[in-house]
Each structure stands twice: as C-alpha cells, then as structure tokens.
Motif scaffolding. Sequence first.
Motif, PDB file in Angstrom:
ATOM      1  N   ASN A  10     -10.316  -0.030   5.979  1.00 37.08           N
ATOM      2  CA  ASN A  10     -10.404   1.313   6.551  1.00 37.08           C
ATOM      3  C   ASN A  10      -9.028   1.807   7.003  1.00 37.08           C
ATOM      4  OD1 ASN A  10     -12.081   3.599   7.438  1.00 37.08           O
ATOM      5  ND2 ASN A  10     -11.434   2.956   9.488  1.00 37.08           N
ATOM      6  N   ILE A  13      -6.908   2.648   3.912  1.00 36.61           N
ATOM      7  CA  ILE A  13      -7.350   3.925   3.332  1.00 36.61           C
ATOM      8  C   ILE A  13      -6.888   5.093   4.199  1.00 36.61           C
ATOM      9  CG2 ILE A  13      -9.389   5.339   2.852  1.00 36.61           C
ATOM     10  CD1 ILE A  13     -10.714   2.815   1.705  1.00 36.61           C
ATOM     11  N   ARG A  14      -6.903   4.916   5.504  1.00 33.73           N
ATOM     12  CA  ARG A  14      -6.415   5.969   6.403  1.00 33.73           C
ATOM     13  C   ARG A  14      -4.936   6.262   6.129  1.00 33.73           C
ATOM     14  NH1 ARG A  14      -7.167   3.774  11.329  1.00 33.73           N
ATOM     15  NH2 ARG A  14      -9.380   4.229  11.196  1.00 33.73           N
ATOM     16  N   GLY A  18      -6.513  10.750   0.935  1.00 38.48           N
ATOM     17  CA  GLY A  18      -7.466  11.101  -0.115  1.00 38.48           C
ATOM     18  C   GLY A  18      -6.809  11.274  -1.471  1.00 38.48           C
ATOM     19  N   TYR A  19      -7.275  12.257  -2.186  1.00 34.72           N
ATOM     20  CA  TYR A  19      -6.805  12.495  -3.551  1.00 34.72           C
ATOM     21  C   TYR A  19      -5.379  13.040  -3.548  1.00 34.72           C
ATOM     22  CZ  TYR A  19      -6.347  14.488  -8.197  1.00 34.72           C
ATOM     23  OH  TYR A  19      -5.891  14.800  -9.451  1.00 34.72           O
ATOM     24  N   HIS A  31      -6.613   8.163  -5.561  1.00 36.04           N
ATOM     25  CA  HIS A  31      -7.625   8.577  -4.600  1.00 36.04           C
ATOM     26  C   HIS A  31      -7.952   7.363  -3.743  1.00 36.04           C
ATOM     27  CE1 HIS A  31     -11.387  11.292  -3.917  1.00 36.04           C
ATOM     28  NE2 HIS A  31     -10.724  11.030  -2.800  1.00 36.04           N
ATOM     29  N   TRP A  32      -7.916   7.563  -2.438  1.00 32.82           N
ATOM     30  CA  TRP A  32      -8.095   6.487  -1.457  1.00 32.82           C
ATOM     31  C   TRP A  32      -7.012   5.421  -1.632  1.00 32.82           C
ATOM     32  CZ3 TRP A  32     -11.149   9.051   1.396  1.00 32.82           C
ATOM     33  CH2 TRP A  32     -12.275   9.695   0.899  1.00 32.82           C
ATOM     34  N   PRO A  52     -15.664   7.426  -5.636  1.00 39.11           N
ATOM     35  CA  PRO A  52     -16.323   7.188  -4.342  1.00 39.11           C
ATOM     36  C   PRO A  52     -15.529   6.218  -3.472  1.00 39.11           C
ATOM     37  CG  PRO A  52     -17.852   6.871  -6.177  1.00 39.11           C
ATOM     38  CD  PRO A  52     -16.475   6.963  -6.758  1.00 39.11           C
ATOM     39  N   ARG A  53     -15.535   6.475  -2.211  1.00 38.22           N
ATOM     40  CA  ARG A  53     -14.823   5.601  -1.278  1.00 38.22           C
ATOM     41  C   ARG A  53     -15.357   4.168  -1.365  1.00 38.22           C
ATOM     42  NH1 ARG A  53     -12.283   6.250   4.438  1.00 38.22           N
ATOM     43  NH2 ARG A  53     -12.447   4.117   5.163  1.00 38.22           N
ATOM     44  N   ALA A  56     -13.733   2.382  -4.158  1.00 38.96           N
ATOM     45  CA  ALA A  56     -12.358   2.029  -3.778  1.00 38.96           C
ATOM     46  C   ALA A  56     -12.351   0.819  -2.846  1.00 38.96           C
ATOM     47  CB  ALA A  56     -11.668   3.222  -3.121  1.00 38.96           C
ATOM     48  N   GLU A  57     -13.275   0.782  -1.908  1.00 38.10           N
ATOM     49  CA  GLU A  57     -13.346  -0.347  -0.972  1.00 38.10           C
ATOM     50  C   GLU A  57     -13.611  -1.661  -1.704  1.00 38.10           C
ATOM     51  OE1 GLU A  57     -16.347   0.981   1.769  1.00 38.10           O
ATOM     52  OE2 GLU A  57     -14.932   2.290   2.838  1.00 38.10           O
ATOM     53  N   TYR A  60     -10.363  -2.700  -3.259  1.00 39.32           N
ATOM     54  CA  TYR A  60      -9.468  -3.261  -2.241  1.00 39.32           C
ATOM     55  C   TYR A  60      -9.836  -4.707  -1.936  1.00 39.32           C
ATOM     56  CZ  TYR A  60      -6.925   0.973  -0.998  1.00 39.32           C
ATOM     57  OH  TYR A  60      -6.092   2.056  -1.018  1.00 39.32           O
TER      58      TYR A  60
END
Length: 179
Positions: A10, A13-14, A18-19, A31-32, A52-53, A56-57, A60
């Motif tokens: 998290n 990603i912060r 975003g994109y 993106h992310w 979608p997030r 991406a997670e 990661y």
Amino acid sequence: MSNKIDAIINDVIRAEGGYVNDPNDRGGETHWGITIAVARANGWAGPMRDLPRAFAERIYRKRYIDDPGFAGIVPLSEAIAFEVIDTGVNMGQPTAARLLQRTLNVMNRRGRDWADITTDGAVGPGTLAALKRALAVRGQRIVMLTLNCLQGARYVEIAEGRVANEDFFNGWIDKRVAL
C-alpha cells in the motif's frame, strides 16, 4: 506477516500513484507503479488505465517481494523491508538487493562482526543472517542511513546518465529516499 506485506505494498502504491504515461519515462505507461511490460508479462491484456489495483498488488507480492526473497526481511525490520522493496520497484530487485548487501559488507568492520556476503543481487539465507546480525550490532538507523546514501547516489548516476531522467530526480529523492 501478510498484513505487514499488505501495508508495504500500500505504501509503495501510494508513492507510485495512479496512471501515468510520461513520454520521458522509458517504462512507458504505468498504473499503480506497474509498467506496461510487467503488466503484460503477468497476463494483463487490457488498457493500462483499467489495470485493477488488486491485480497490481498480486504482481507486487510475487515479483517484487516473494520472488527476490524480500519477504524474509519483513520479520527482521519492516522499515528496511519497505526500503528494499520500494527500491526494487523503482530500480530493479537485483539492484535493491545489491544495495543491501553492499551496506551489510561495509558495516561489518572487515568481517569482525559478521562475515562478508556475496553481492549477487539475491536475498537468501546469508543476506538475512547478516542483516539480523547488523541489526543486533549496529541497529536499524545506520542500516537505513547507508541504504539511503547508496540509493541517492544511484539516482544521481541515473540522472547524470540520461538527461531526460532529470525530470524525475527531485521526485525520486523526495518520495523514495526516506530519512
């Protein structure tokens, strides 16, 4: 440990946001923080804006945490784990691992406090044992400071090596080199 890794993802990603489709970024669309090449290699076929997030997670966790062995750092130090994982996302996992390994090797007082480890860009039992010993002998603060020094120096080299990267330098230093 899963909740700790989720928190690290998290935070990464912060920092990534975003994109983005910056023409000066060699990674192309992201993106992310996931580049189009990485997304495609992991099965994403749609537009990057729609990544979608949760997808991406998963990338990661597998590519930037589990595969390079960085999950083993989490129980030793969440702060160092975040630093290495975030650096791996931004500079590549082998680079992040080598920065940690170099840090551990220069901190050991020529092998008096723990043995040198191979600077091979892979975090395995030797790296984890050296990190555990470094934390006990030197503490988290000096490990983090040394990692940040090496990371900052690498960003300078990247910006010097390609003038277009100067567009990203201030953000790298501000968002990526944590003090």
